[in-house]
Design a protein around this motif. Structure first.
Motif, short mmCIF file in Angstrom:
data_model
loop_
_atom_site.label_atom_id
_atom_site.label_comp_id
_atom_site.label_asym_id
_atom_site.label_seq_id
_atom_site.Cartn_x
_atom_site.Cartn_y
_atom_site.Cartn_z
N PRO A 1 -17.23 -61.86 5.11
CA PRO A 1 -17.78 -61.72 6.46
C PRO A 1 -16.77 -61.92 7.59
O PRO A 1 -16.80 -61.19 8.57
CB PRO A 1 -18.87 -62.81 6.50
N THR A 2 -15.87 -62.89 7.46
CA THR A 2 -14.94 -63.15 8.55
C THR A 2 -13.97 -62.00 8.75
O THR A 2 -13.78 -61.49 9.86
CB THR A 2 -14.15 -64.46 8.29
N ILE A 3 -13.33 -61.55 7.67
CA ILE A 3 -12.39 -60.44 7.78
C ILE A 3 -13.12 -59.16 8.14
O ILE A 3 -12.62 -58.34 8.93
CB ILE A 3 -11.57 -60.29 6.49
N MET B 1 -1.47 -64.27 1.17
CA MET B 1 -2.59 -63.91 0.33
C MET B 1 -3.29 -62.71 0.95
O MET B 1 -3.74 -62.76 2.08
CB MET B 1 -3.57 -65.08 0.21
N THR B 2 -3.44 -61.66 0.18
CA THR B 2 -3.91 -60.40 0.75
C THR B 2 -5.36 -60.17 0.40
O THR B 2 -5.75 -60.22 -0.75
CB THR B 2 -3.07 -59.23 0.21
N GLY B 3 -6.21 -59.89 1.41
CA GLY B 3 -7.61 -59.52 1.19
C GLY B 3 -7.66 -58.13 0.64
O GLY B 3 -7.05 -57.22 1.15
N THR B 4 -8.39 -57.94 -0.47
CA THR B 4 -8.47 -56.63 -1.08
C THR B 4 -9.87 -56.07 -0.95
O THR B 4 -10.85 -56.79 -0.97
CB THR B 4 -8.11 -56.71 -2.58
N MET B 5 -9.92 -54.74 -0.83
CA MET B 5 -11.23 -54.14 -0.86
C MET B 5 -11.72 -54.27 -2.31
O MET B 5 -11.32 -53.58 -3.18
CB MET B 5 -11.15 -52.67 -0.45
N GLY B 6 -11.10 -55.36 -2.84
CA GLY B 6 -11.44 -55.59 -4.24
C GLY B 6 -13.02 -55.73 -4.51
O GLY B 6 -13.66 -56.01 -3.68
N VAL C 1 -20.85 -53.05 2.92
CA VAL C 1 -19.68 -52.75 2.09
C VAL C 1 -18.49 -53.60 2.53
O VAL C 1 -17.76 -54.16 1.70
CB VAL C 1 -19.35 -51.25 2.17
N ALA C 2 -18.28 -53.70 3.84
CA ALA C 2 -17.16 -54.48 4.35
C ALA C 2 -17.29 -55.96 3.97
O ALA C 2 -16.32 -56.60 3.56
CB ALA C 2 -17.05 -54.33 5.87
N ASP C 3 -18.51 -56.51 4.10
CA ASP C 3 -18.72 -57.91 3.72
C ASP C 3 -18.45 -58.12 2.23
O ASP C 3 -17.89 -59.14 1.82
CB ASP C 3 -20.16 -58.34 4.03
#
Length: 442
Positions: free
Chosen positions: A200-202, A432-437, A193-195
């Motif tokens: 993968p990096t975040i 730039m924001t990483g989203t649990m998109g 789910v996280a990937d």
């Protein structure tokens, strides 16, 4: 039939040790089958299946047979309604809320499932199936209606099949196996789910414990930024459903190309794609990252031409997008407030890529990059001059990717170029924001 109770207890204790050691299910299953044969339980085939949380796959399986060893498989979501699945014993057990089933395969009479016929033809005499729910409504990952739990089948070629004592022993061992699989599968589900939502990096950063405000690390990478042309105008002209279809076509071109070339999408920012190609000493050089990113740009452009031909044939409008690349250090870290964090990538290179992409639109050039990228393979790039990017006070040398016919379409012919600045598409982005998109189902 009399089984050595102490030996069976030793097997159960061994399963608990495997759980604590986080041994992969495929490693555990083969060793377990051999241990059971050693204590007098005639196992010739065993199979484990469990549900997973993955955008592409519904379930994972591990199969061991005495003559072929271990094999693994994943079943895509779209296969869940195939005839094979609908006629499978797993589906029957789910539909009837059963946790145990048995099939004596000797003889010549009709059998209810295709799998049973296959096993009989292969010399098997008996099969039992066991299903154990591993999650409850109170779990972090709650029970879903289509959750298999842990599904295990055991089969033998021994004349007369399994003794009832063996069946009872396997039912007792099922609880140990369910515990082992739960301890192993939980981290895999969470990582999957996280990937999927973070990349993968975040995901690695977050799951490694960097969850405090401000925590994070610095990564050197090629930053790859793509943005859809005239998105605001398209959204207004097409309406919600048609624009969403166009947006997905665009993401399928740009995003898929980046991922398949080895990049990681950190965020979908409206109609933009922010990806990185990490550069790690001893693993990936700047030149290798550049080759992958350039390959992604070429693949995205070629895919765009194919998709646009299909769209135009269907009476839909085509789309265009630009791609920008630069190399530099970016910082991955938590921003926000302590109660609600977002893991973001920030740094001058991220801002630079976003601003270079704006130049692809202004200049009508589909793919632009900085000197650091172009110098990795100068033959692929054409210098076009030095430019002062918006918000900066210095000039940046930019290079245009030499495109073949499949990807050479210029933005000058697109609707975005015909109307250079019809609307303000998007505010400048600073951070730039990483989203649990297929084998038989049993």
């Amino acid at each position: 039939m009399v089984l050595n109770t102490s030996k069976i207890l030793e097997v159960g204790d061994w399963l608990l040790r495997q759980a604590l050691a986080e041994k992969p299910p495929e490693v555990m299953l083969e060793a377990l089958a051999r241990k059971l044969n050693h204590v007098g339980i005639p196992i010739d085939r065993c199979r484990m299946a469990w549900s997973t949380l993955h955008p592409l796959f519904e379930a994972e399986t591990v199969l061991w047979t005495a003559d072929r060893g271990i094999s693994t498989n994943r079943f895509p979501h779209q296969e869940e309604d195939t005839d094979e699945w609908l006629r499978s014993p797993i589906k029957w057990m789910l539909d009837h809320s059963e946790t145990f089933m048995r099939a004596r395969l000797e003889g010549h009479g009709p059998l209810p499932f295709d799998l049973y016929e296959e096993l009989r033809a292969d010399g098997y005499t008996d099969l039992i199936g066991l299903r154990t729910e591993m999650f409850t409504e109170r779990s972090v990952l709650p029970l879903r209606a289509d959750d298999l739990g842990l599904y295990v089948t055991w089969a033998t070629r021994a004349p007369g099949g399994f003794h009832d004592t063996v069946v009872e022993t396997l039912r007792q061992l099922q609880r140990y196996m369910a515990l082992l699989c739960k301890l192993n599968i939980y981290p895999r589900l969470i990582t999957s789910v996280a990937d999927t939502y973070l990349g993968p990096t975040i995901a690695h950063e977050v799951l490694s414990g960097r969850i405090r405000l401000g925590s994070g690390s610095q990564v050197r990478a090629l930053v790859w930024f793509s943005d859809l042309r005239d998105s605001t105008g398209l959204a207004e002209d097409l309406g919600e459903d048609r624009y969403l279809a166009l947006l997905n076509d665009y993401f399928d071109c740009a995003g898929r190309a980046a991922v398949e070339a080895g990049g990681e999408i950190l965020a979908f920012i409206g109609d933009a794609v922010l990806a990185i190609f990490p550069i790690r000493e001893g693993e990936t050089s700047e030149s290798e990252a550049s080759d992958r990113a350039v390959g992604a740009a070429r693949a995205a452009r070629a895919a765009c031409q194919i998709v646009n031909r299909r769209r135009e044939a269907a009476g839909e409008v085509p789309f265009e997008f630009g791609v920008a690349m630069c190399i530099g250090d970016v910082r991955l870290g938590n921003i926000g407030i302590r109660q609600r964090l977002s893991f973001s990538v920030i740094g001058p290179s991220v801002n630079e890529a976003e601003r270079i992409e704006k130049e692809t639109k202004r200049l009508g050039i589909p793919v632009l990059a900085t000197d650091e990228v172009a110098s990795c393979d100068p033959a692929q790039w054409q210098p076009i001059g030095r430019f002062t990017l918006r918000g900066t006070h210095h000039e940046t040398a930019l290079y245009s990717l030499r495109l073949d016919d499949a990807g050479a379409q210029s933005d000058r012919g697109s609707s975005a170029s015909r109307n250079p600045s019809p609307r303000n598409e998007k505010a400048s982005t600073v951070a730039m924001t990483g989203t649990m998109g297929s084998s038989s189902q049993g």
